[in-house]
Design an enzyme around this catalytic site. Structure first.
Site, PDB file in Angstrom:
ATOM      1  N   HIS A   1      -8.762   1.625   4.836  1.00 27.43           N
ATOM      2  CA  HIS A   1      -8.426   1.041   6.152  1.00 27.43           C
ATOM      3  C   HIS A   1      -8.775   0.166   6.508  1.00 27.43           C
ATOM      4  O   HIS A   1      -8.829   0.512   7.706  1.00 27.43           O
ATOM      5  CB  HIS A   1      -8.113   2.385   6.941  1.00 27.43           C
ATOM      6  CG  HIS A   1      -7.415   4.218   6.778  1.00 27.43           C
ATOM      7  ND1 HIS A   1      -7.863   5.296   7.493  1.00 27.43           N
ATOM      8  CD2 HIS A   1      -6.862   4.247   5.903  1.00 27.43           C
ATOM      9  CE1 HIS A   1      -6.508   5.980   6.743  1.00 27.43           C
ATOM     10  NE2 HIS A   1      -6.093   4.913   5.649  1.00 27.43           N
TER      11      HIS A   1
ATOM     12  N   GLY B   1      -1.836  -5.552   8.645  1.00 29.49           N
ATOM     13  CA  GLY B   1      -3.129  -5.154   9.432  1.00 29.49           C
ATOM     14  C   GLY B   1      -3.492  -5.644   9.946  1.00 29.49           C
ATOM     15  O   GLY B   1      -5.548  -5.689  10.557  1.00 29.49           O
TER      16      GLY B   1
ATOM     17  N   GLY C   1       1.015  -1.527  -0.455  1.00 26.48           N
ATOM     18  CA  GLY C   1       0.238  -0.057  -0.058  1.00 26.48           C
ATOM     19  C   GLY C   1       0.866   0.957   0.324  1.00 26.48           C
ATOM     20  O   GLY C   1       0.265   2.349   0.111  1.00 26.48           O
TER      21      GLY C   1
ATOM     22  N   VAL D   1      -0.290 -22.924   0.493  1.00 25.99           N
ATOM     23  CA  VAL D   1       0.841 -22.817   1.314  1.00 25.99           C
ATOM     24  C   VAL D   1       0.321 -24.498   2.656  1.00 25.99           C
ATOM     25  O   VAL D   1      -0.621 -23.952   3.156  1.00 25.99           O
ATOM     26  CB  VAL D   1       0.863 -21.874   2.998  1.00 25.99           C
ATOM     27  CG1 VAL D   1       2.089 -22.098   3.676  1.00 25.99           C
ATOM     28  CG2 VAL D   1       0.919 -20.396   2.046  1.00 25.99           C
TER      29      VAL D   1
ATOM     30  N   ALA E   1      -1.212   7.941   0.985  1.00 24.82           N
ATOM     31  CA  ALA E   1      -1.068   9.335   1.063  1.00 24.82           C
ATOM     32  C   ALA E   1       0.607   9.587   1.937  1.00 24.82           C
ATOM     33  O   ALA E   1       0.401  11.087   2.198  1.00 24.82           O
ATOM     34  CB  ALA E   1      -2.159   9.523   1.415  1.00 24.82           C
TER      35      ALA E   1
HETATM   36  C1  LIG Z   1      -5.798   5.290  -1.975  1.00 27.21           C
HETATM   37  C2  LIG Z   1      -5.083   5.091  -0.244  1.00 27.21           C
HETATM   38  C3  LIG Z   1      -4.223   5.848   0.527  1.00 27.21           C
HETATM   39  C4  LIG Z   1      -4.292   5.656   1.776  1.00 27.21           C
HETATM   40  N1  LIG Z   1      -2.971   6.443   2.643  1.00 27.21           N
HETATM   41  C5  LIG Z   1      -2.499   6.011   3.813  1.00 27.21           C
HETATM   42  C6  LIG Z   1      -1.921   6.741   4.785  1.00 27.21           C
HETATM   43  O1  LIG Z   1      -2.184   8.641   4.384  1.00 27.21           O
HETATM   44  N2  LIG Z   1      -1.998   6.806   5.363  1.00 27.21           N
HETATM   45  C7  LIG Z   1      -1.691   5.018   6.394  1.00 27.21           C
HETATM   46  O2  LIG Z   1      -1.302   4.974   7.412  1.00 27.21           O
HETATM   47  N3  LIG Z   1      -2.487   4.329   5.910  1.00 27.21           N
HETATM   48  C8  LIG Z   1      -2.964   4.458   4.118  1.00 27.21           C
HETATM   49  N4  LIG Z   1      -3.543   3.587   4.304  1.00 27.21           N
HETATM   50  C9  LIG Z   1      -4.088   2.292   3.902  1.00 27.21           C
HETATM   51  C10 LIG Z   1      -2.364   1.859   3.891  1.00 27.21           C
HETATM   52  O3  LIG Z   1      -2.093   1.530   2.635  1.00 27.21           O
HETATM   53  C11 LIG Z   1      -2.598   0.155   4.221  1.00 27.21           C
HETATM   54  O4  LIG Z   1      -3.427   0.028   5.227  1.00 27.21           O
HETATM   55  C12 LIG Z   1      -1.110  -0.437   4.629  1.00 27.21           C
HETATM   56  O5  LIG Z   1      -1.014  -0.274   3.066  1.00 27.21           O
HETATM   57  C13 LIG Z   1      -1.921  -2.446   4.936  1.00 27.21           C
HETATM   58  O6  LIG Z   1      -1.104  -2.305   4.824  1.00 27.21           O
HETATM   59  P1  LIG Z   1      -0.246  -3.949   5.332  1.00 27.21           P
HETATM   60  O7  LIG Z   1       0.937  -5.003   5.440  1.00 27.21           O
HETATM   61  O8  LIG Z   1      -1.415  -4.868   6.012  1.00 27.21           O
HETATM   62  O9  LIG Z   1      -0.702  -4.405   3.886  1.00 27.21           O
HETATM   63  P2  LIG Z   1      -0.166  -4.048   2.101  1.00 27.21           P
HETATM   64  O10 LIG Z   1       0.510  -2.875   2.344  1.00 27.21           O
HETATM   65  O11 LIG Z   1      -2.319  -3.981   1.660  1.00 27.21           O
HETATM   66  O12 LIG Z   1       0.773  -5.035   1.374  1.00 27.21           O
HETATM   67  C14 LIG Z   1      -0.174  -6.685   1.232  1.00 27.21           C
HETATM   68  C15 LIG Z   1       0.433  -6.527   0.110  1.00 27.21           C
HETATM   69  O13 LIG Z   1       0.457  -8.094  -0.314  1.00 27.21           O
HETATM   70  C16 LIG Z   1      -0.463  -8.606  -1.529  1.00 27.21           C
HETATM   71  N5  LIG Z   1      -0.522 -10.033  -1.688  1.00 27.21           N
HETATM   72  C17 LIG Z   1      -2.090  -9.920  -1.223  1.00 27.21           C
HETATM   73  N6  LIG Z   1      -1.933 -11.568  -1.636  1.00 27.21           N
HETATM   74  C18 LIG Z   1      -1.495 -11.672  -1.795  1.00 27.21           C
HETATM   75  C19 LIG Z   1      -0.794 -13.552  -2.371  1.00 27.21           C
HETATM   76  N7  LIG Z   1      -2.186 -14.558  -2.023  1.00 27.21           N
HETATM   77  N8  LIG Z   1      -0.115 -13.329  -3.089  1.00 27.21           N
HETATM   78  C20 LIG Z   1       1.403 -12.602  -2.612  1.00 27.21           C
HETATM   79  N9  LIG Z   1       0.983 -11.146  -2.468  1.00 27.21           N
HETATM   80  C21 LIG Z   1      -0.007 -11.104  -2.205  1.00 27.21           C
HETATM   81  C22 LIG Z   1      -0.511  -7.069  -2.197  1.00 27.21           C
HETATM   82  O14 LIG Z   1      -0.213  -7.432  -3.377  1.00 27.21           O
HETATM   83  C23 LIG Z   1      -0.135  -6.133  -1.415  1.00 27.21           C
HETATM   84  O15 LIG Z   1       0.640  -5.815  -1.924  1.00 27.21           O
HETATM   85  C24 LIG Z   1      -3.967   3.929   2.307  1.00 27.21           C
HETATM   86  C25 LIG Z   1      -4.858   2.954   1.754  1.00 27.21           C
HETATM   87  C26 LIG Z   1      -5.361   3.795   0.182  1.00 27.21           C
HETATM   88  C27 LIG Z   1      -5.674   2.335  -1.000  1.00 27.21           C
END
Ligand SMILES: Cc1cc2nc3c(=O)[nH]c(=O)nc-3n(C[C@H](O)[C@H](O)[C@H](O)COP(=O)(O)OP(=O)(O)OC[C@H]3O[C@@H](n4cnc5c(N)ncnc54)[C@H](O)[C@@H]3O)c2cc1C
Ligand code: SF4
Length: 576
Positions: A475, A508, A89, A235, A94
């Site tokens: 979120h 998350g 993400g 897995v 942002a």
């Molecule tokens: C437009 C937008 C703006 C945002 N702005 C903010 C902000 O300003 N501040 C903030 O704190 N949060 C923001 N967020 C939220 C933030 O992006 C997420 O909360 C955060 O990225 C979640 O982190 P994560 O580690 O849970 O997973 P993610 O960062 O979502 O990463 C998960 C990854 O796993 C990959 N994946 C999923 N399934 C599989 C699979 N089966 N095999 C291989 N890969 C896989 C996905 O492609 C993804 O790249 C925003 C989100 C969006 C959409």
């Protein structure tokens, strides 16, 4: 027992977002052989889209030929926006990085499992340093308008500049390039922010601290192998040990291919699920159903939270300033103790989102609200026909629109289940259940009205919120929450999956409370903490299993054993 050469890797990390990149970096730093499987593509300033009209490079829907980094999933209870890219993400986010209020540790299933208030500050500090968090120094016209509107409703004193992961050194000119400013010279060179407002379309100026320029960059530099466009589809525990104690086999396919999906198999001793709240839930439900991981807790999919969000805004046709200038989220206010509003923007020309905004409509969700909305549109057309048509068409939207992102730190949750939906009974998929999440936050709408009044603009709502009574959220958190036992959650307080050995979840999905702020900093800090408990490779015993512990109320930091005693987040190779 140290390294395990008969396996392809020591650890396979699934997903390269916040949780995944922290895990990859810290595990590599500890001497493990790490692979990161990432479904999304790798992005550079050269292949990022210029505006949101470049739908095929913005949206992720590979079966339709859209191979971007932004996904939108529709559920009955929420439209969930999320990223999909090398760097997760962070490519589309942002970059607002705020710590949550302390009260989040006092509610929900994680309470009492660790002394969170004593332990977390050091991990927030490490996460903030690694993500280059700084107070935003660039206030655009939209931020000044937010301040003025806050003053007019008596909450001007709560106005603050957001904390962001954007390179904004003091006294530097916009667009100036410096050698790595964050990791003692080990990272890539960086360029200062030019305030184009484009953070959510991917930063083409090398100024946003995305994970591929930080945690993941360092992980790769120290030997982690990243497999882009590689989707994990299975897995399975190996060698007859159903609890995964003898390793795992991870199966993948090429995520961007229709045919010739290039199936591959990798073996490893440990697995870290970091596919995001939605991605990890979906994968675990699938693997549970097909019998690969039958012992996953039945609490999977429970306690999913949307941060109680609502998107509203104001459009000011012909406004004398370009409202897309600044950074994507430059400032925020609190209109009451639980209600937080941020000023958000897209870069000039990124007007495609304009199709989703419409005249603001209050009222009880459902048919009444739709009727009221139609009435409002007709009334507005009769009163100001040209202006109304102008605000309802998308062109010029980013230049004239201020999005107001409203978040509430109130309890409220939904569930995700693995079922056949009524409209497509041929295949099981994620469906949402539970009490409706409110799409109408009266105080937020009142504020949008005030904001528009001040500027002579139109207060606006999101069309799907009115038509389908479905709130949008970027979120989504929870679904595999931290708890004391599999009866209450999916992982223990060190993120170890109940029922399996050497299996972790770092993303998350483990977050057990509504944070009321953007969640990425919390996800990063929690992942830092989880990784700090894993011993260096040379001391690994590969017996790590979740403790189905009683509810331990701790007064000091959790006692660490042997090799874990020195926090590896501060090991010699860690970046302070
Ligand atoms: C437009 C937008 C703006 C945002 N702005 C903010 C902000 O300003 N501040 C903030 O704190 N949060 C923001 N967020 C939220 C933030 O992006 C997420 O909360 C955060 O990225 C979640 O982190 P994560 O580690 O849970 O997973 P993610 O960062 O979502 O990463 C998960 C990854 O796993 C990959 N994946 C999923 N399934 C599989 C699979 N089966 N095999 C291989 N890969 C896989 C996905 O492609 C993804 O790249 C925003 C989100 C969006 C959409
Ligand atoms: S405002 Fe523009 S230059 Fe600054 S971080 Fe965002 S996209 Fe990059």
């Amino acid at each position: 027992m140290g390294r395990t050469q008969q396996f392809d890797f020591d650890f396979i990390v699934i997903g390269s977002g916040f949780g995944g990149s922290v895990s990859a970096h810290r595990l590599t730093e500890k001497g493990y052989r790490v692979a990161v499987m990432e479904m999304g593509r790798r992005w550079t300033p050269d292949n990022l889209p210029r505006t949101s009209w470049s739908i095929h490079r913005w949206f992720w829907r590979p079966k339709l030929g859209l191979r971007g980094f932004f996904n939108m999933r529709l559920f009955r209870h929420a439209t969930i926006l999320h990223g999909c890219a090398v760097g997760g993400g962070s490519i589309t986010y942002a970059s607002t990085l705020l710590p949550p209020p302390q009260k989040v540790w006092d509610s929900s299933s994680w309470t009492g499992l660790a002394d969170w208030k004593a332990e977390m500050p050091q991990h927030f500090e490490t996460a903030s340093r690694m993500l280059g968090v700084t107070e935003n120094k660039i206030l655009g016209p939209a931020d000044h308008l937010l301040k003025k509107a806050a003053e007019s409703v008596g909450c001007g004193h709560t106005f603050y500049c957001t904390k962001v992961g954007i390179f904004q050194p003091p006294d530097a000119k916009p667009g100036q390039t410096f050698p790595d400013p964050f990791f003692g010279g080990e990272g890539p060179p960086r360029t200062t922010c030019i305030a184009c407002g484009g953070c959510m379309m991917g930063c083409r100026y090398n100024a946003k601290n995305t994970l591929d320029l930080g945690y993941l960059y360092l992980a790769e530099k120290h030997g982690a192998q990243v497999f882009p466009e590689t989707k994990v589809v299975d897995v399975r525990p190996m060698n007859g040990a159903n609890d995964g104690g003898a390793g795992y086999e991870v199966s993948t396919v090429k995520s961007t291919a229709w045919i010739r999906r290039q199936p591959r198999r990798f073996t490893c001793r440990g697995v870290v699920f970091s596919a995001s709240s939605l991605g990890t839930m979906e994968l675990l439900f699938r693997l549970n159903e097909k019998g690969s991981l039958p012992a996953i807790s039945r609490r999977l999919g429970k306690h999913v939270r949307t941060n109680s969000e609502s998107l509203i805004g104001a459009r000011m046709p012909g406004w004398h300033e370009d409202l897309s200038q600044g950074i994507a989220i430059g400032s925020g206010i609190y209109i009451d103790e639980n209600t937080h509003i941020e000023a958000v923007r897209y870069p000039r020309g990124s007007d495609a989102m304009g199709f989703l905004t419409t005249i603001l409509t209050n009222g009880r969700p459902g048919s009444q609200r739709i009727a009221l909305w139609l009435k409002n549109v007709v009334a507005s057309l009769m009163r100001h026909p040209f202006k109304t048509v102008r605000v309802l068409q998308p062109w010029g939207w980013a230049r004239e629109f201020v999005i107001l992102l409203c978040m509430q730190a109130l309890e409220g949750e939904i569930q995700m289940r693995w079922q056949r939906p009524w409209f497509w009974p041929f295949k099981k998929c994620l469906v949402s259940r539970g009490k409706k999440v409110p799409t109408y936050i009266p105080k937020a709408n009142e504020f949008a009205q005030k904001f528009a009044q001040l500027t002579g603009g139109f207060p606006m709502s999101m069309l799907p919120e009115i038509l389908f009574d479905v709130p949008g959220t970027a979120h989504c958190i929870g679904g595999c929450v931290i708890a004391d036992s599999p009866d209450h959650g999916v992982v223990d307080s060190r993120h170890r999956v109940f029922g399996y050995k050497n299996m972790y979840i770092c993303d998350g999905s483990v977050v057990a409370a509504n944070l009321g702020v953007n969640p990425s900093l919390t996800i990063t800090a929690l992942a830092e903490r989880a990784m700090s408990f894993i011993p260096p490779a040379a001391e690994a015993t590969w017996l790590d299993a979740a403790s189905d512990s009683a509810h331990v109320t701790v007064t000091g930091a959790a006692p660490l054993a042997g090799s874990q005693r020195s926090n590896p987040a501060y090991s010699p190779r860690s970046h302070k």
